[in-house]
Write a protein that holds these residues in place. Structure first.
Motif, PDB file in Angstrom:
ATOM      1  N   UNK A   1      18.390  23.316  -0.894  1.00 19.89           N
ATOM      2  CA  UNK A   1      17.355  23.282  -1.373  1.00 19.89           C
ATOM      3  C   UNK A   1      17.113  22.444  -2.557  1.00 19.89           C
ATOM      4  N   UNK A   2      17.785  22.088  -3.535  1.00 14.83           N
ATOM      5  CA  UNK A   2      17.929  21.148  -4.369  1.00 14.83           C
ATOM      6  C   UNK A   2      18.064  19.816  -3.880  1.00 14.83           C
ATOM      7  N   UNK A   3      19.004  19.609  -2.855  1.00  9.39           N
ATOM      8  CA  UNK A   3      19.147  18.276  -2.377  1.00  9.39           C
ATOM      9  C   UNK A   3      17.900  17.838  -1.571  1.00  9.39           C
ATOM     10  N   UNK A   4      17.325  18.518  -0.849  1.00 17.19           N
ATOM     11  CA  UNK A   4      16.026  18.266  -0.094  1.00 17.19           C
ATOM     12  C   UNK A   4      15.035  17.857  -1.007  1.00 17.19           C
ATOM     13  N   UNK A   5      14.806  18.672  -1.945  1.00 16.93           N
ATOM     14  CA  UNK A   5      13.919  18.436  -3.358  1.00 16.93           C
ATOM     15  C   UNK A   5      13.982  17.146  -3.606  1.00 16.93           C
ATOM     16  N   UNK A   6      15.015  16.656  -4.003  1.00 19.56           N
ATOM     17  CA  UNK A   6      15.419  15.143  -4.352  1.00 19.56           C
ATOM     18  C   UNK A   6      14.904  14.113  -3.337  1.00 19.56           C
ATOM     19  N   UNK A   7      15.449  14.372  -2.058  1.00 21.07           N
ATOM     20  CA  UNK A   7      14.964  13.584  -1.022  1.00 21.07           C
ATOM     21  C   UNK A   7      13.511  13.446  -0.827  1.00 21.07           C
ATOM     22  N   UNK A   8      12.873  14.455  -0.951  1.00 28.52           N
ATOM     23  CA  UNK A   8      11.391  14.771  -0.926  1.00 28.52           C
ATOM     24  C   UNK A   8      10.715  13.612  -1.962  1.00 28.52           C
ATOM     25  N   UNK A   9      11.127  13.904  -3.194  1.00 32.44           N
ATOM     26  CA  UNK A   9      10.472  13.233  -4.497  1.00 32.44           C
ATOM     27  C   UNK A   9      10.932  11.790  -4.278  1.00 32.44           C
ATOM     28  N   UNK A  10      12.228  11.463  -3.608  1.00 32.71           N
ATOM     29  CA  UNK A  10      12.584   9.896  -3.471  1.00 32.71           C
ATOM     30  C   UNK A  10      11.482   9.301  -2.274  1.00 32.71           C
ATOM     31  N   UNK A  11      11.242  10.100  -1.257  1.00 36.35           N
ATOM     32  CA  UNK A  11      10.424   9.427  -0.304  1.00 36.35           C
ATOM     33  C   UNK A  11       9.037   9.411  -0.827  1.00 36.35           C
ATOM     34  N   UNK A  12       8.379  10.258  -1.675  1.00 33.94           N
ATOM     35  CA  UNK A  12       6.867  10.190  -2.098  1.00 33.94           C
ATOM     36  C   UNK A  12       6.815   9.088  -2.839  1.00 33.94           C
ATOM     37  N   UNK A  13       8.098   8.897  -3.891  1.00 33.02           N
ATOM     38  CA  UNK A  13       7.861   7.897  -4.976  1.00 33.02           C
ATOM     39  C   UNK A  13       7.834   6.277  -4.027  1.00 33.02           C
ATOM     40  N   UNK A  14       8.602   6.190  -3.117  1.00 37.39           N
ATOM     41  CA  UNK A  14       8.835   4.920  -2.450  1.00 37.39           C
ATOM     42  C   UNK A  14       7.579   4.703  -1.547  1.00 37.39           C
ATOM     43  N   UNK A  15       7.100   5.918  -0.910  1.00 30.50           N
ATOM     44  CA  UNK A  15       5.700   5.637  -0.218  1.00 30.50           C
ATOM     45  C   UNK A  15       4.693   5.398  -1.207  1.00 30.50           C
ATOM     46  N   UNK A  16       4.554   5.950  -2.372  1.00 29.49           N
ATOM     47  CA  UNK A  16       3.698   5.508  -3.571  1.00 29.49           C
ATOM     48  C   UNK A  16       3.854   4.007  -3.815  1.00 29.49           C
ATOM     49  N   UNK A  17       4.882   3.569  -3.801  1.00 28.03           N
ATOM     50  CA  UNK A  17       5.115   1.875  -3.980  1.00 28.03           C
ATOM     51  C   UNK A  17       4.496   1.114  -2.922  1.00 28.03           C
ATOM     52  N   UNK A  18       4.832   1.862  -1.765  1.00 30.36           N
ATOM     53  CA  UNK A  18       4.551   0.963  -0.508  1.00 30.36           C
ATOM     54  C   UNK A  18       3.078   1.014  -0.604  1.00 30.36           C
ATOM     55  N   UNK A  19       2.040   1.999  -1.012  1.00 30.17           N
ATOM     56  CA  UNK A  19       0.691   1.866  -0.938  1.00 30.17           C
ATOM     57  C   UNK A  19       0.442   0.734  -2.210  1.00 30.17           C
ATOM     58  N   UNK A  20       1.020   0.787  -3.217  1.00 24.90           N
ATOM     59  CA  UNK A  20       0.882  -0.196  -4.203  1.00 24.90           C
ATOM     60  C   UNK A  20       0.906  -1.623  -3.778  1.00 24.90           C
ATOM     61  N   UNK A  21       1.983  -1.764  -3.093  1.00 24.85           N
ATOM     62  CA  UNK A  21       2.090  -3.232  -2.448  1.00 24.85           C
ATOM     63  C   UNK A  21       1.090  -3.447  -1.200  1.00 24.85           C
ATOM     64  N   UNK A  22       0.819  -2.612  -0.456  1.00 22.98           N
ATOM     65  CA  UNK A  22      -0.352  -2.888   0.476  1.00 22.98           C
ATOM     66  C   UNK A  22      -1.646  -3.233  -0.176  1.00 22.98           C
ATOM     67  N   UNK A  23      -2.114  -2.423  -1.296  1.00 23.85           N
ATOM     68  CA  UNK A  23      -3.253  -2.821  -1.949  1.00 23.85           C
ATOM     69  C   UNK A  23      -3.239  -4.035  -2.484  1.00 23.85           C
ATOM     70  N   UNK A  24      -2.112  -4.693  -2.939  1.00 26.50           N
ATOM     71  CA  UNK A  24      -2.027  -6.029  -3.500  1.00 26.50           C
ATOM     72  C   UNK A  24      -2.336  -7.048  -2.415  1.00 26.50           C
ATOM     73  N   UNK A  25      -2.193  -6.338  -1.112  1.00 31.90           N
ATOM     74  CA  UNK A  25      -2.551  -7.277   0.086  1.00 31.90           C
ATOM     75  C   UNK A  25      -3.635  -7.023   0.755  1.00 31.90           C
ATOM     76  N   UNK A  26      -4.539  -6.304  -0.138  1.00 35.07           N
ATOM     77  CA  UNK A  26      -5.828  -5.863   0.401  1.00 35.07           C
ATOM     78  C   UNK A  26      -5.711  -5.015   1.446  1.00 35.07           C
ATOM     79  N   UNK A  27      -4.902  -4.465   1.935  1.00 39.45           N
ATOM     80  CA  UNK A  27      -4.570  -3.494   3.030  1.00 39.45           C
ATOM     81  C   UNK A  27      -4.485  -1.890   2.678  1.00 39.45           C
ATOM     82  N   UNK A  28      -4.664  -1.148   3.808  1.00 42.28           N
ATOM     83  CA  UNK A  28      -4.699   0.248   3.931  1.00 42.28           C
ATOM     84  C   UNK A  28      -3.443   0.683   4.622  1.00 42.28           C
ATOM     85  N   UNK A  29      -2.526   1.346   4.062  1.00 38.93           N
ATOM     86  CA  UNK A  29      -1.266   1.859   4.827  1.00 38.93           C
ATOM     87  C   UNK A  29      -1.676   2.505   6.166  1.00 38.93           C
ATOM     88  N   UNK A  30      -2.832   3.202   6.082  1.00 34.47           N
ATOM     89  CA  UNK A  30      -3.211   3.995   7.309  1.00 34.47           C
ATOM     90  C   UNK A  30      -3.714   3.399   8.335  1.00 34.47           C
TER      91      UNK A  30
END
Length: 255
Positions: A211-240
């Motif tokens: 349970x704890x290990x998966x929570x760490x992975x969930x948060x890691x994924x969410x953090x990385x995806x959020x940074x992906x969205x930031x990079x996409x916005x810098x390129x005037x793009x939408x990840x969706x």
């Protein structure tokens, strides 16, 4: 301020909230109505602890304590029991379950300690009590799986070696794939559950709580995806609206 004075102050706040001139919402609460709040605040406390945020943990611990004291006050007002009754019961239980600390029982290793703990817990109930009767029914499935495996192991019902557990995991993987190939969705779900159950046990044997290990992975994924969205916005793009190849490129940049 000392711990005891701070505790008295918080109890005083609760008494005022439930008093004649108190808060209508608070006075309308019952132990049952507060259950969801306890769960919510407990999750927030766990989140703060896992984030290693001591300031937030301090605040959330206070919120959990408030609710526990609130519930204790409601039970005392009903004449069911007092906070002192609950605390004394817990103290007695912990002393009883730690004879290697408070008595002269000798424990050679942690496995023996945990087996003794389970025996003491069962002796506290009636003769019809079974190993898993104390397992909370409302536990999330992943956490429940860990506790089931742990309790079974404390009785000696577990694999003799990590290698055997790994072999079982490989066997469950093959059975799941066979079920997928058969096209039987119900069987596929069942076999996937068996695979997860075996994986949780292997992790437990390695000192990892799923349970704890998966929570760490969930948060890691969410953090990385959020940074992906930031990079996409810098390129005037939408990840969706981006192609998978573009998304993978952003993902690799973030990693």
């Amino acid at each position: 301020m000392s711990n005891s004075k701070s505790l008295e102050k918080l109890q005083g706040v609760i008494s005022a909230l439930l008093g004649p001139d108190g808060c209508p919402w608070d006075k309308d609460q019952t132990p049952r109505s507060l259950c969801d709040y306890v769960i919510e605040e407990a999750f927030e406390l766990v989140e703060a602890i896992r984030a290693d945020d001591s300031k937030e943990a301090m605040e959330e611990l206070g919120d959990v304590m408030f609710l526990l004291l609130f519930i204790a006050e409601l039970y005392e007002k009903k004449g069911s029991f007092s906070l002192a009754d609950s605390l004394d019961s817990s103290s007695a239980k912990m002393i009883r379950r730690h004879p290697h600390v408070f008595a002269e029982t000798k424990i050679d290793n942690q496995d023996e300690l945990l087996r003794n703990w389970e025996k003491i817990k069962r002796s506290e109930k009636d003769d019809s009590n079974k190993i898993f009767d104390s397992l909370p029914k409302g536990l999330p499935p992943l956490l429940k799986s860990y506790r089931i495996n742990s309790k079974a192991a404390h009785t000696g019902f577990t694999f003799e070696s990590d290698e055997q557990c790994t072999q079982q995991l490989e066997s469950e993987w093959k059975e799941w794939n066979a079920a997928l190939e058969s096209g039987d969705s119900a069987k596929s779900e069942e076999e996937f559950g068996d695979y997860l159950f075996a994986l949780v046990e292997l992790g437990r044997r390695k000192g990892i709580k799923a349970n704890s290990a998966l929570d760490v992975t969930n948060n890691k994924f969410l953090g990385r995806f959020s940074k992906m969205e930031d990079l996409a916005r810098e390129q005037n793009k939408d990840v969706s609206e981006m192609e998978l190849a573009e998304l993978n490129e952003l993902w690799n940049q973030v990693k």
